[in-house]
Design an enzyme around this catalytic site. Sequence first.
Site, short mmCIF file in Angstrom:
data_model
loop_
_atom_site.label_atom_id
_atom_site.label_comp_id
_atom_site.label_asym_id
_atom_site.label_seq_id
_atom_site.Cartn_x
_atom_site.Cartn_y
_atom_site.Cartn_z
N GLU A 1 -5.16 31.35 -4.39
CA GLU A 1 -3.97 31.15 -3.53
C GLU A 1 -3.83 29.67 -3.15
O GLU A 1 -2.72 29.19 -2.95
CB GLU A 1 -4.05 32.07 -2.31
N GLY A 25 -4.98 41.12 -4.78
CA GLY A 25 -3.90 41.73 -4.00
C GLY A 25 -2.97 42.61 -4.82
O GLY A 25 -1.83 42.87 -4.41
N GLU A 39 -12.98 35.85 -9.68
CA GLU A 39 -11.78 36.52 -9.19
C GLU A 39 -10.63 36.37 -10.18
O GLU A 39 -9.92 35.35 -10.17
CB GLU A 39 -11.33 35.87 -7.87
N LYS A 91 -7.81 35.76 5.15
CA LYS A 91 -6.59 34.99 4.79
C LYS A 91 -5.74 34.68 6.03
O LYS A 91 -6.30 34.34 7.07
CB LYS A 91 -5.79 35.76 3.73
N SER A 114 -8.88 42.97 -5.47
CA SER A 114 -8.59 44.40 -5.26
C SER A 114 -9.85 45.27 -5.18
O SER A 114 -9.88 46.39 -5.69
CB SER A 114 -7.65 44.92 -6.35
N ASN A 123 -12.53 37.87 3.27
CA ASN A 123 -11.54 36.80 3.40
C ASN A 123 -10.32 37.37 4.11
O ASN A 123 -9.57 38.15 3.53
CB ASN A 123 -11.18 36.28 2.00
N GLY A 149 -10.68 40.93 0.24
CA GLY A 149 -9.54 40.49 1.04
C GLY A 149 -8.99 41.65 1.86
O GLY A 149 -9.56 42.05 2.89
N HIS A 186 -9.90 28.89 -4.12
CA HIS A 186 -9.26 30.22 -4.15
C HIS A 186 -7.94 30.12 -4.90
O HIS A 186 -7.21 29.13 -4.74
CB HIS A 186 -9.05 30.73 -2.72
#
Length: 249
Positions: free
Chosen positions: A97, A173, A167, A11, A212, A9, A233, A95
């Site tokens: 986010e 992150g 996740e 992003k 992560s 991903n 990510g 997701h």
Amino acid sequence: MKKILILTNWKLNGTKKKIKKLIKKYKNIIDKIKNIKIIIAPPLIYLDYTKKKINKINIKLAAQNIDLHLSGAYTGETSIMMLKDIGIKYVIIGHSERRIYHNEKNNIVEKKFNLVNNNGLIPILCIGENYAEYQNNQTKKICIKQIKFILKKTKTKLLKKLIIAYEPIWAIGTNKSPEPREIQKISKYIKSYIYKKHKELYNKTIIQYGGSVNINNFHEIIKQPDVDGALIGNASLNGKNFISMIKQI
Ligand code: PGA
């Protein structure tokens, strides 16, 4: 040998130049590994460009999001029809986010998931708990609640695959992640729930872990028997590192 599904991903990162370089790196490894499938989710604006770059390379593409509407006066949005039109097969849904920064609650996630499925594309559903829920031992409960909410309206027969990315929100992150054995426990729990409630999804369910994932923990995570892949990510944006990770397989 189990099949491994890696979703990278990207992003809100990348330029045409960077994408060209990354694809070159990915290409070096992809032909050599048989039990691994890679899906890239570039920013929407670069989907078509990335598609041209992966021509003849065994990599698939995912969109990071879609709108709920098929067409109309919805400035700034992209519809499932447009993704279909340019030949995209996968869409990331739910997701964290999107849930956090765009206020996408479970009901929106459910609508998007089923929109993707009903239109013949494959949704990749992200689920997971926040840190307080993790500390309070609520992970299983939260994950099942999210899955249940989505699947109650899903025409499961239409699902080509049920891809779920577990996740934990607190792991995304942050350079923190659960222990591989905890990831295994949750993945196994999710699978047994799905197999119990939706026998038709046996052999169609893929559980990825995301949050992560990096060169140090990738191998241990992917080794877990009920973990079928990873959603990566940040670590997927460094071509050299990414190749080293894949080589560990
Ligand atoms: P990260 O992102 O690997 O940078 O933690 C994972 C994700 O958002 O899916």
